[in-house]
Every structure is written in structure tokens, then in C-alpha cells.
Design a protein around this motif. Structure first.
Motif, short mmCIF file in Angstrom:
data_model
loop_
_atom_site.label_atom_id
_atom_site.label_comp_id
_atom_site.label_asym_id
_atom_site.label_seq_id
_atom_site.Cartn_x
_atom_site.Cartn_y
_atom_site.Cartn_z
N GLY A 1 0.80 -1.22 0.00
CA GLY A 1 0.00 0.00 0.00
C GLY A 1 0.83 1.27 0.00
N CYS A 2 0.26 2.33 -0.59
CA CYS A 2 0.90 3.65 -0.61
C CYS A 2 -0.14 4.69 -0.24
CB CYS A 2 1.46 3.94 -2.00
SG CYS A 2 2.20 5.60 -2.17
N ASN B 1 -6.86 -0.19 -8.29
CA ASN B 1 -5.71 -0.16 -7.39
C ASN B 1 -5.39 1.24 -6.90
OD1 ASN B 1 -4.60 0.96 -9.69
ND2 ASN B 1 -2.72 -0.30 -9.65
N LYS B 2 -6.33 2.19 -7.07
CA LYS B 2 -6.10 3.55 -6.57
C LYS B 2 -7.45 4.17 -6.22
CE LYS B 2 -2.99 6.14 -8.45
NZ LYS B 2 -2.25 7.01 -9.40
N VAL B 3 -7.47 4.91 -5.10
CA VAL B 3 -8.67 5.64 -4.70
C VAL B 3 -8.27 7.02 -4.19
CG1 VAL B 3 -10.01 3.59 -4.09
CG2 VAL B 3 -8.64 4.72 -2.33
N ARG B 4 -9.23 7.94 -4.26
CA ARG B 4 -9.06 9.25 -3.65
C ARG B 4 -9.44 9.15 -2.18
NH1 ARG B 4 -12.17 14.10 -3.07
NH2 ARG B 4 -14.04 13.00 -3.87
N SER C 1 -4.07 10.37 -2.11
CA SER C 1 -4.36 9.19 -2.92
C SER C 1 -3.90 7.98 -2.13
CB SER C 1 -3.64 9.25 -4.27
OG SER C 1 -2.22 9.18 -4.11
N ALA C 2 -4.65 6.89 -2.25
CA ALA C 2 -4.25 5.62 -1.65
C ALA C 2 -4.23 4.60 -2.77
CB ALA C 2 -5.23 5.19 -0.56
N SER C 3 -3.18 3.79 -2.81
CA SER C 3 -3.02 2.90 -3.96
C SER C 3 -2.24 1.65 -3.58
CB SER C 3 -2.30 3.64 -5.10
OG SER C 3 -1.07 4.20 -4.67
N LEU C 4 -2.28 0.68 -4.50
CA LEU C 4 -1.51 -0.54 -4.37
C LEU C 4 -0.46 -0.57 -5.45
CD1 LEU C 4 -4.02 -3.49 -3.73
CD2 LEU C 4 -2.55 -2.33 -2.07
N GLY C 5 0.81 -0.71 -5.06
CA GLY C 5 1.90 -0.81 -6.02
C GLY C 5 2.09 -2.25 -6.47
N PRO C 6 3.04 -2.44 -7.39
CA PRO C 6 3.97 -1.41 -7.88
C PRO C 6 3.46 -0.65 -9.09
CG PRO C 6 4.66 -3.55 -8.68
CD PRO C 6 3.46 -3.81 -7.81
N ASP C 7 2.35 -1.05 -9.68
CA ASP C 7 1.90 -0.43 -10.94
C ASP C 7 0.70 0.46 -10.68
OD1 ASP C 7 3.83 -1.91 -12.44
OD2 ASP C 7 2.52 -3.67 -12.27
N GLN D 1 3.31 14.34 2.65
CA GLN D 1 3.96 13.12 3.12
C GLN D 1 3.35 11.90 2.42
OE1 GLN D 1 3.65 12.38 7.34
NE2 GLN D 1 5.53 11.20 7.36
N GLU D 2 4.25 11.03 1.99
CA GLU D 2 3.82 9.79 1.34
C GLU D 2 4.58 8.62 1.96
OE1 GLU D 2 3.55 9.69 -3.07
OE2 GLU D 2 5.06 8.08 -2.96
N ILE D 3 3.86 7.58 2.32
CA ILE D 3 4.47 6.35 2.84
C ILE D 3 4.06 5.20 1.93
CG2 ILE D 3 4.57 4.71 4.76
CD1 ILE D 3 4.08 7.07 6.66
N ARG D 4 5.07 4.50 1.42
CA ARG D 4 4.83 3.40 0.49
C ARG D 4 5.47 2.12 1.01
NH1 ARG D 4 3.71 2.49 -4.85
NH2 ARG D 4 3.60 4.72 -5.35
#
Length: 305
Positions: free
Chosen positions: A72-73, A100-103, A118-124, A235-238
Motif C-alpha cells: 500500500g501507498c 488499485n487507486k482511490v481518492r 491518494s491511496a493505492s496498491l503498487g507497484p503499478d 507526506q507519502e508512505i509506500r
């Protein structure tokens, strides 16, 4: 029956707690101290931005399950400060199946915006909110506080870190994980009991990843002029190969990836990469916009010319 109505998930109103009143760096108190905050024109010492990240975790876990903790990111721009006693609610879009991405966003009880994300699932997962914000940055006209910094500057050395349950996290974070868990807005057995988690080890809460990543930040020795007071603006945490575990040794490497300026601030954006103890396997990353307040630096007008 089919509707085009956008739907959202939200959590309950929470009152996050202020735990940084005694924070100290570079020999002085921070903006989280009430007296310092009032000197700088704020009503009281604000709650640290990543404290609000915890309110999103149950929502994102409901959407993406275990994948959220591993890949998650969460990428956030802070909009308005929150002081202790105010209530905050977290929201996310309800994603389409397979998305794999939401606001995401947070509001105070009266609707005042706290953060957008934004919240998302990596890596793509494509560009995050902060990728988009960095792409719009303009070259600073003249930096004073940050005049000795440059994009591409790296931290002075590799920084070994860990977080044990009762470990005081230093002057920047004068509390332990267990003390945080007594006040965290969204508690979970996963933060204490390894047997309760899929990985058979307790995990570090999302907001405490920020604490781990900043624990040794002074060792990077970035030449920011002092004394100056700063705040987190973005701030972003991935998670790359997450989650991060309590009691595990990690290695942090830092790099300045952008410099920017506004009417009131000079900012340096640092990407902190968290590796396993060998330094070979990337586990997580944090991108942080340190916004330094121009009027908090006593020599600003003189040096700005």
C-alpha cells in the motif's frame, strides 16, 4: 438497477491526541509546543499530520485486505492543522472491483478539510498525489534557509534504525510505540501480537512508520540553517515489500528530490528509503516535504537582501 452516484466509505469521528508537546530539535522546541505555535501565529500546537493516517487504515484494509499492508501507498497533502480536542473523520472513494487507486480525504466535524490524499496498491499504481504535486513545482526564486541544499544531495551515511515496543524514539518523538498504542485512534492486535498477524510478527502502524523514518534524520546532516521551525506539508508512505515489523533492524538512506518555495516557506523534499539490515532489499519508502517557516529564521530578511 444502475446508478452513477459516487459512493464513499468513511470512519467514525475521532479525537486524535497530541503527543509532541515536548518535541525538540536543533536545540529548540517545535511548532507542536503551544508557546512556539502561538509565537508563529497559530492557535495552539498542532497534532502531527501522519497521526491522521491511522484513521484510513481500517477503510483501506476493508478494500484491499492483506495486500494493503504489503504494497500500500498513502500519499497526502496536509491542508489545515488539527489541535487536540477537535474531531476528524476519514473518507475514501469506494473503488470499482479490481481498482488499485482511490481518492482519500479527511475533514473536521464542521467540514473543514484536514488533508487530501491518494491511496493505492503498487507497484503499478501510476502517479500518486505527491507525484502530481511535485510535477507542478516551480523553481524557487531565492533560497535562504536552504541555500546550501541541492537536488540529488544524499544523507551523510546509512542510518541503522529499529522500533522496539518500549523504545523511546528520541527528542523528535519523545514516546514509545506502546505509549502511542495507548492513544492511537485505531488500535489493532496486529500492532502487539505477532500470532494475530499473517506474518506471525507484530507490525509497525502506518503513522509510526513516519516516526521510524525520522528517528535518525539528523544523522543525514542536511545543511539547513538554524534556528528554524518547520512542519510537514506533504507526506507519502509506500510499502514496497511490507509490512515493517516491530523489533526488526532496518537501514535508511536519504536523498533530497526537490526544493520549493512559497510566500511563507522554503521546502526540501526528502525521499527516505528503508532497507532490510543488509541494505540490499528495499522494504518501504517515505517522501516528506519539510516546509521551513521563513519568519522563524531570525536572519531571513538580512540574508535575503
Amino acid at each position: 438497477m444502475s446508478f452513477d452516484t459516487p459512493l464513499y466509505l468513511c470512519g467514525p469521528l475521532r479525537e486524535p491526541r497530541q503527543m509532541l508537546a515536548d518535541q525538540e530539535y536543533s536545540g529548540h522546541t517545535s511548532i507542536h509546543d503551544d508557546n512556539m505555535a502561538e509565537k508563529l501565529g497559530f492557535t495552539a500546537g498542532p497534532i502531527e499530520g501522519p497521526t491522521h493516517f491511522s484513521q484510513f487504515v481500517p477503510l483501506l484494509a476493508a478494500v484491499w485486505g492483506q495486500d494493503w499492508f504489503e504494497r500500500g501507498c498513502f500519499s497526502a497533502h496536509f491542508q489545515n492543522m488539527v489541535v487536540e480536542g477537535e474531531s476528524v473523520r476519514a473518507f475514501i472513494e469506494r473503488p470499482e472491483p479490481g481498482a488499485n487507486k482511490v481518492r482519500a480525504w479527511a475533514e473536521k466535524a464542521d467540514g473543514t478539510p484536514v488533508l487530501e490524499a491518494s491511496a493505492s496498491l503498487g507497484p503499478d499504481d501510476g502517479d500518486t498525489l505527491l507525484d502530481q504535486r511535485m510535477a507542478r513545482l516551480r523553481e524557487p526564486e531565492k533560497l535562504v534557509i536552504l541555500s546550501d541544499l541541492h537536488v540529488g544531495m544524499k544523507g551523510a551515511d546509512d542510518e541503522p534504525v529499529r522500533m522496539d515496543p518500549d523504545q523511546n524514539m528520541g527528542n523528535l518523538y519523545p514516546f514509545s510505540l506502546n505509549q502511542k498504542l495507548e492513544k492511537i485512534t485505531e488500535d489493532s492486535s496486529w500492532y502487539r501480537d505477532g500470532d494475530a498477524t499473517p506474518w506471525k510478527r507484530p507490525i509497525i502502524p502506518l503513522e509510526m512508520v513516519s516516526v521510524l523514518a525520522e528517528y535518525t534524520s539528523k544523522d543525514a546532516a542536511f545543511p539547513v540553517k538554524q534556528p528554524v521551525v518547520g512542519l510537514f506539508a506533504d507526506q507519502e508512505i509506500r510499502m514496497v515489500d511490507g509490512p515493517l515489523f516491530v523489533g526488526e533492524d532496518y537501514l535508511i538512506r536519504r536523498e533530497i528530490v526537490a526544493l520549493s518555495e512559497s510566500k511563507r516557506t522554503e521546502s526540501y523534499w526528502v525521499r527516505s528509503r528503508i532497507y532490510d539490515a543488509s541494505g540490499e532489499n528495499l522494504k518501504a519508502e517515505m517522501l516528506l516535504n519539510h516546509a521551513t517557516l521563513k519568519h522563524s529564521y531570525p536572519h531571513y530578511e538580512e540574508e535575503a537582501g
